[in-house]
Design a protein around this motif. Sequence first.
Motif, PDB file in Angstrom:
ATOM      1  N   UNK A  51       0.834  -1.207   0.000  1.00  0.00           N
ATOM      2  CA  UNK A  51       0.000   0.000   0.000  1.00  0.00           C
ATOM      3  C   UNK A  51       0.860   1.246   0.000  1.00  0.00           C
ATOM      4  N   UNK A  52       0.456   2.229  -0.799  1.00  0.00           N
ATOM      5  CA  UNK A  52       1.042   3.565  -0.733  1.00  0.00           C
ATOM      6  C   UNK A  52      -0.082   4.568  -0.968  1.00  0.00           C
ATOM      7  N   UNK A  53      -0.096   5.644  -0.172  1.00  0.00           N
ATOM      8  CA  UNK A  53      -1.198   6.610  -0.239  1.00  0.00           C
ATOM      9  C   UNK A  53      -1.346   7.300  -1.591  1.00  0.00           C
ATOM     10  N   UNK A  61       5.917  -1.405   2.763  1.00  0.00           N
ATOM     11  CA  UNK A  61       7.074  -2.301   2.808  1.00  0.00           C
ATOM     12  C   UNK A  61       8.375  -1.565   2.552  1.00  0.00           C
ATOM     13  N   UNK A  62       8.357  -0.627   1.604  1.00  0.00           N
ATOM     14  CA  UNK A  62       9.565   0.160   1.331  1.00  0.00           C
ATOM     15  C   UNK A  62       9.902   1.026   2.543  1.00  0.00           C
ATOM     16  N   UNK A  63       8.893   1.550   3.218  1.00  0.00           N
ATOM     17  CA  UNK A  63       9.129   2.323   4.439  1.00  0.00           C
ATOM     18  C   UNK A  63       9.834   1.450   5.481  1.00  0.00           C
ATOM     19  N   UNK A  89      17.471  -4.693   1.604  1.00  0.00           N
ATOM     20  CA  UNK A  89      16.039  -4.927   1.439  1.00  0.00           C
ATOM     21  C   UNK A  89      15.471  -4.008   0.370  1.00  0.00           C
ATOM     22  N   UNK A  90      14.494  -4.500  -0.333  1.00  0.00           N
ATOM     23  CA  UNK A  90      13.812  -3.707  -1.366  1.00  0.00           C
ATOM     24  C   UNK A  90      12.447  -3.210  -0.884  1.00  0.00           C
ATOM     25  N   UNK A  91      11.915  -3.863   0.145  1.00  0.00           N
ATOM     26  CA  UNK A  91      10.581  -3.508   0.627  1.00  0.00           C
ATOM     27  C   UNK A  91       9.505  -4.427   0.094  1.00  0.00           C
ATOM     28  N   UNK A  92       9.904  -5.407  -0.706  1.00  0.00           N
ATOM     29  CA  UNK A  92       8.949  -6.353  -1.294  1.00  0.00           C
ATOM     30  C   UNK A  92       9.096  -7.747  -0.694  1.00  0.00           C
TER      31      UNK A  92
END
Length: 169
Positions: A51-53, A61-63, A89-92
Motif C-alpha cells: 500500500x502507498x497513499x 514495505x519500502x518504508x 532490502x527492497x521492501x517487497x
Amino acid sequence: MKLAVLILTLACAAAAQSKSPVSDFLRERVNGAEKNTVGAFEEMPADKYDYKPTADQMTFGHLAAHIVEANNYLCANAGSVPEPKVEELKGTEGKDKLVAAMKASFEFCHTALAKADDSTMNGSITWFDGKPKPRVYAFMGLASTWADHYGAAAMYLRLNGLLPPTAKK
C-alpha cells in the motif's frame, strides 16, 4: 522544532548527572521508538505492505526497508561502530522478513548506542550524500528520524482504518 526543544531540555536536565546526556537520551528513546515502530509494522496486515497513499509515495514495505537502513546507518555512526552486514532490502520481501529485519536493526541500535559517547560528536562521518559531516548529525538524525518514521507508519495505518500503537488505550 518541538522534538529539538525536548532533546535540548532533556539533555540540559541530565547534564549535571551525565557526561553524555545526548547519548543517554538516545539510549532511553530507542526503547519507545522500537516499541511503537515495530508495533506499527506488526499491526499492518501482510497484504497491505504494498500500500502507498499516492503514486509518488513509497509503499509500506519500502518504508520498513528504509527504516532498517536508517537505523543501521545512524546507530553505527552514533556509536562509532561498523554497520552490520545485512541483506539489502527492497521492501517487497513480505511482512515477516521486513518486521524481523526491523527488530534486528533496533537490536543493533541498542548495542551501538551502548557505545555512544557525546565526546565523539565533533568527529567526522560520511553522510548519506557522501560528504563529510560532524558525527552529531547521526545523534540528532536518530531522534528526528525515529519520530518521522513512526509518524509516517501511523499515517499509513490510519489511512487503512487501523490505529497506531500510541493511539490505542
